[in-house]
Design a protein around this motif. Structure first.
Motif, PDB file in Angstrom:
ATOM      1  N   ARG A   1      92.524  62.544 101.413  1.00  0.00           N
ATOM      2  CA  ARG A   1      92.159  63.765 100.682  1.00  0.00           C
ATOM      3  C   ARG A   1      90.644  63.940 100.640  1.00  0.00           C
ATOM      4  O   ARG A   1      90.127  65.059 100.756  1.00  0.00           O
ATOM      5  CB  ARG A   1      92.734  63.728  99.264  1.00  0.00           C
ATOM      6  N   MET A   2      89.927  62.839 100.454  1.00  0.00           N
ATOM      7  CA  MET A   2      88.468  62.919 100.467  1.00  0.00           C
ATOM      8  C   MET A   2      87.962  63.435 101.805  1.00  0.00           C
ATOM      9  O   MET A   2      87.065  64.291 101.865  1.00  0.00           O
ATOM     10  CB  MET A   2      87.870  61.539 100.180  1.00  0.00           C
TER      11      MET A   2
ATOM     12  N   LYS B   1      89.769  58.140  91.173  1.00  0.00           N
ATOM     13  CA  LYS B   1      91.179  57.777  91.339  1.00  0.00           C
ATOM     14  C   LYS B   1      91.307  56.434  92.046  1.00  0.00           C
ATOM     15  O   LYS B   1      92.201  55.631  91.722  1.00  0.00           O
ATOM     16  CB  LYS B   1      91.916  58.868  92.123  1.00  0.00           C
TER      17      LYS B   1
ATOM     18  N   ARG C   1      95.628  54.213  98.236  1.00  0.00           N
ATOM     19  CA  ARG C   1      94.234  54.373  98.641  1.00  0.00           C
ATOM     20  C   ARG C   1      94.133  55.181  99.941  1.00  0.00           C
ATOM     21  O   ARG C   1      93.219  55.999 100.103  1.00  0.00           O
ATOM     22  CB  ARG C   1      93.565  53.004  98.804  1.00  0.00           C
TER      23      ARG C   1
ATOM     24  N   VAL D   1      85.146  64.994  95.688  1.00  0.00           N
ATOM     25  CA  VAL D   1      85.071  63.641  96.227  1.00  0.00           C
ATOM     26  C   VAL D   1      84.861  62.622  95.116  1.00  0.00           C
ATOM     27  O   VAL D   1      85.498  61.558  95.090  1.00  0.00           O
ATOM     28  CB  VAL D   1      83.956  63.541  97.285  1.00  0.00           C
TER      29      VAL D   1
ATOM     30  N   ASN E   1      88.478  67.132 102.074  1.00  0.00           N
ATOM     31  CA  ASN E   1      87.484  67.861 101.268  1.00  0.00           C
ATOM     32  C   ASN E   1      86.147  67.945 101.977  1.00  0.00           C
ATOM     33  O   ASN E   1      85.491  68.992 101.990  1.00  0.00           O
ATOM     34  CB  ASN E   1      87.294  67.158  99.915  1.00  0.00           C
TER      35      ASN E   1
ATOM     36  N   THR F   1      94.460  58.813  99.109  1.00  0.00           N
ATOM     37  CA  THR F   1      93.272  59.301  98.404  1.00  0.00           C
ATOM     38  C   THR F   1      92.103  59.460  99.356  1.00  0.00           C
ATOM     39  O   THR F   1      91.370  60.466  99.320  1.00  0.00           O
ATOM     40  CB  THR F   1      92.911  58.341  97.267  1.00  0.00           C
TER      41      THR F   1
ATOM     42  N   GLN G   1      85.813  62.854  92.085  1.00  0.00           N
ATOM     43  CA  GLN G   1      87.066  62.706  91.345  1.00  0.00           C
ATOM     44  C   GLN G   1      88.064  61.850  92.114  1.00  0.00           C
ATOM     45  O   GLN G   1      88.803  61.053  91.517  1.00  0.00           O
ATOM     46  CB  GLN G   1      87.644  64.089  91.031  1.00  0.00           C
ATOM     47  N   GLU G   2      88.070  61.953  93.443  1.00  0.00           N
ATOM     48  CA  GLU G   2      88.943  61.083  94.239  1.00  0.00           C
ATOM     49  C   GLU G   2      88.458  59.635  94.179  1.00  0.00           C
ATOM     50  O   GLU G   2      89.272  58.702  94.139  1.00  0.00           O
ATOM     51  CB  GLU G   2      88.994  61.565  95.695  1.00  0.00           C
TER      52      GLU G   2
END
Length: 511
Positions: free
Chosen positions: A128-129, A84, A122, A78, A132, A125, A80-81
């Motif tokens: 993806r968070m 980003k 965004r 998270v 996770n 991203t 790392q996202e």
């Protein structure tokens, strides 16, 4: 194995005008000139109808601050996202600089070509968070997908030094005039145009500075809205422990942030000074922290203390003039080493303090306070000899013989369980007005960091700032003083931490 921290050059002989340095940001000098040349243009409904040339910066919801339930197994991914997301915003901001001509001919260009694609990135991203978090058994925050939308901030909203709207400077005297005695108030941003050789891309501007002699005494460092009150007083635990760790004379710098972006190179997008632990970068493990050297005189203190560097805007290059974190992201000019870096741990007005757990992480202040607002801001700017007068949203102009002072009083209440939290804030808290901790929290030693700099005093001439200085920051934050912040990771060994606690609780002043 962590990568080697980047070091500053031993000489600052290389010179280049700041307009050339700004080009490293993709035409940043033109960005400044064109923004403020258009600042007086009539704006109509919301962002879609804001004249493109008047969009000064990009403001996005801070997704990280909404995270409260991230399982341990998902945190690194998270974080790392989140890094980003920061990178995406910075890239969009740079496109503002690169496309001024196109914007001038198309009022919808910013929305269609910059903000629209940014929202799409965004959204992906944030999705993806959420995956996770769910895969690790957690619950993503409600409405996170709505945080993908960003907005362009028109130049006329920032000409007085900030868009927070509640007048952070109001406790410094006459408040209503803060920043306007340096020019006309409506033209404060124009020093970024034909005066761009005196400043870095995006700021600072004349309205970001205040003559400290014109500020009324306001009681010393208190931060913003109680964020940063001194926890100590003449009751409770009255002692102190001072650790001497130098002023980063060995030029230990990088643009990582191991707390908020572990495993991400250039996660901070601005350069930090590091004292204490000498192995702090995005990839340093707790075990490596414990094995590393320390610049502290007391070798039992391997803690890491770091903060954004302060730079002069005098046209000279620094080692990172073309690097990410440096000139490539608008952080330009010679890095200034503090003449003093006082790191003192103090007690609590209402109670004894307990030992900090090893590897406890604390961030104080908000590097995105210009965009996020003041909820997490904690800034104190002043001058030696005038430290009963503090500024929160201005850089000080100090009189001859006086030096610039940055003070950070950290959170000193701990939840008793966690060394970090999903948003890197909820596990610690500031003391309340009476010095006590909120329910469920216990008092720990409060770190009070005081940094002193001998820098030439800026001057305001015809509404333009000459010889400015500024802290490093994210490009979108325009180098506002309200974005100053400070970071700490506790790596005192057990014996030394027990000495800290004993000194403070028994009323001794130790070092």
């Amino acid at each position: 194995m962590g990568r080697t921290n980047r070091k500053r050059r031993s000489t600052l002989a290389n010179r280049a005008i700041a307009a050339s340095a700004a080009l490293a940001l993709g035409g940043g000098g033109l960005l400044a000139a064109n923004i403020y040349a258009s600042a007086g243009e009539e704006n109509s409904q919301q962002n879609a109808q804001t004249t493109a040339a008047g969009v000064a910066t990009i403001k996005c919801p801070d997704v990280g601050q909404s995270l409260t339930d991230v399982p341990d197994g998902a945190r690194q991914g998270v974080d790392q996202e989140l890094a980003k997301l920061d990178q995406q915003v910075s890239e969009a901001y740079k496109r503002l600089a690169d496309t001024r001509q196109a914007q001038a001919g198309d009022s919808s260009y910013v929305d269609n070509a910059i903000l629209g694609p940014l929202k799409a990135k965004r959204t992906a991203t944030i999705d993806r968070m959420a995956i996770n978090i769910r895969n690790a058994g957690g619950q993503p925050p409600q409405g996170a997908e709505q945080m993908a939308q960003c907005e362009g901030v028109p130049a006329d909203q920032i000409n007085n030094g900030g868009d927070q709207g509640d007048g952070q400077g109001q406790d410094q005297g006459d408040g209503q005039d803060q920043g306007q005695d340096q020019g006309d108030g409506q033209d404060q941003g124009q020093d970024q145009g034909d005066g761009q050789d005196q400043g870095q891309q995006g700021g600072p501007v004349a309205a970001d500075f205040q003559d400290i002699t014109q500020v009324q005494p306001n009681g010393g460092p208190q931060g913003v809205g109680g964020n940063g009150l001194a926890a100590n007083g003449d009751s409770g635990s009255t002692g102190s422990f001072t650790t001497s760790c130098g002023t980063n004379g060995n030029d230990n710098h990088n643009s990582d942030n191991i707390i908020v972006a572990p495993g991400v190179d250039n996660g901070a997008q601005h350069t930090h000074d590091y004292v204490g632990n000498q192995d702090n970068n995005a990839f340093t493990s707790d075990e490596q922290f414990l094995q590393a050297d320390t610049s502290c005189e007391n070798q039992g203190d391997k803690s890491s203390y770091y903060w954004p560097v302060l730079r002069l805007q005098n046209g000279e290059d620094e080692f990172d003039a073309n690097d990410l974190g440096g000139g490539a992201e608008g952080n330009i000019g010679p890095i200034q080493e503090a003449t003093e870096a006082e790191l003192k741990f103090v007690g609590n007005k209402a109670s004894d303090v307990v030992a900090m757990p090893q590897a406890l992480r604390i961030i104080t202040g908000d590097a995105k306070a210009f965009s996020n607002g003041l909820a997490n801001a904690n800034t104190n700017w002043s001058c030696t000899g005038f430290e009963d007068r503090q500024l929160t949203d201005k850089y000080p102009i100090c009189p001859e013989g006086s030096s610039v002072v940055r003070t950070s009083n950290f959170q000193s209440c701990w939840d008793g369980q966690n060394i970090d939290s999903a948003n890197h804030r909820d596990h610690v808290a500031f003391v309340q007005a009476d010095g006590s901790c909120p329910n469920g929290f216990q008092a720990i030693p409060q770190l009070q960091a005081r940094l002193v700099y001998d820098v030439p005093a800026p001057q305001i001439e015809n509404g333009q700032v000459v010889n400015p200085f500024a802290v490093d920051g994210f490009p979108t934050e325009l180098h506002k003083p309200i974005t100053d912040h400070n970071d700490f990771i506790n790596f005192f060994d057990e014996e030394t931490m027990n000495q800290v606690v004993e000194c403070i609780n028994s009323g001794q002043d130790c070092q």
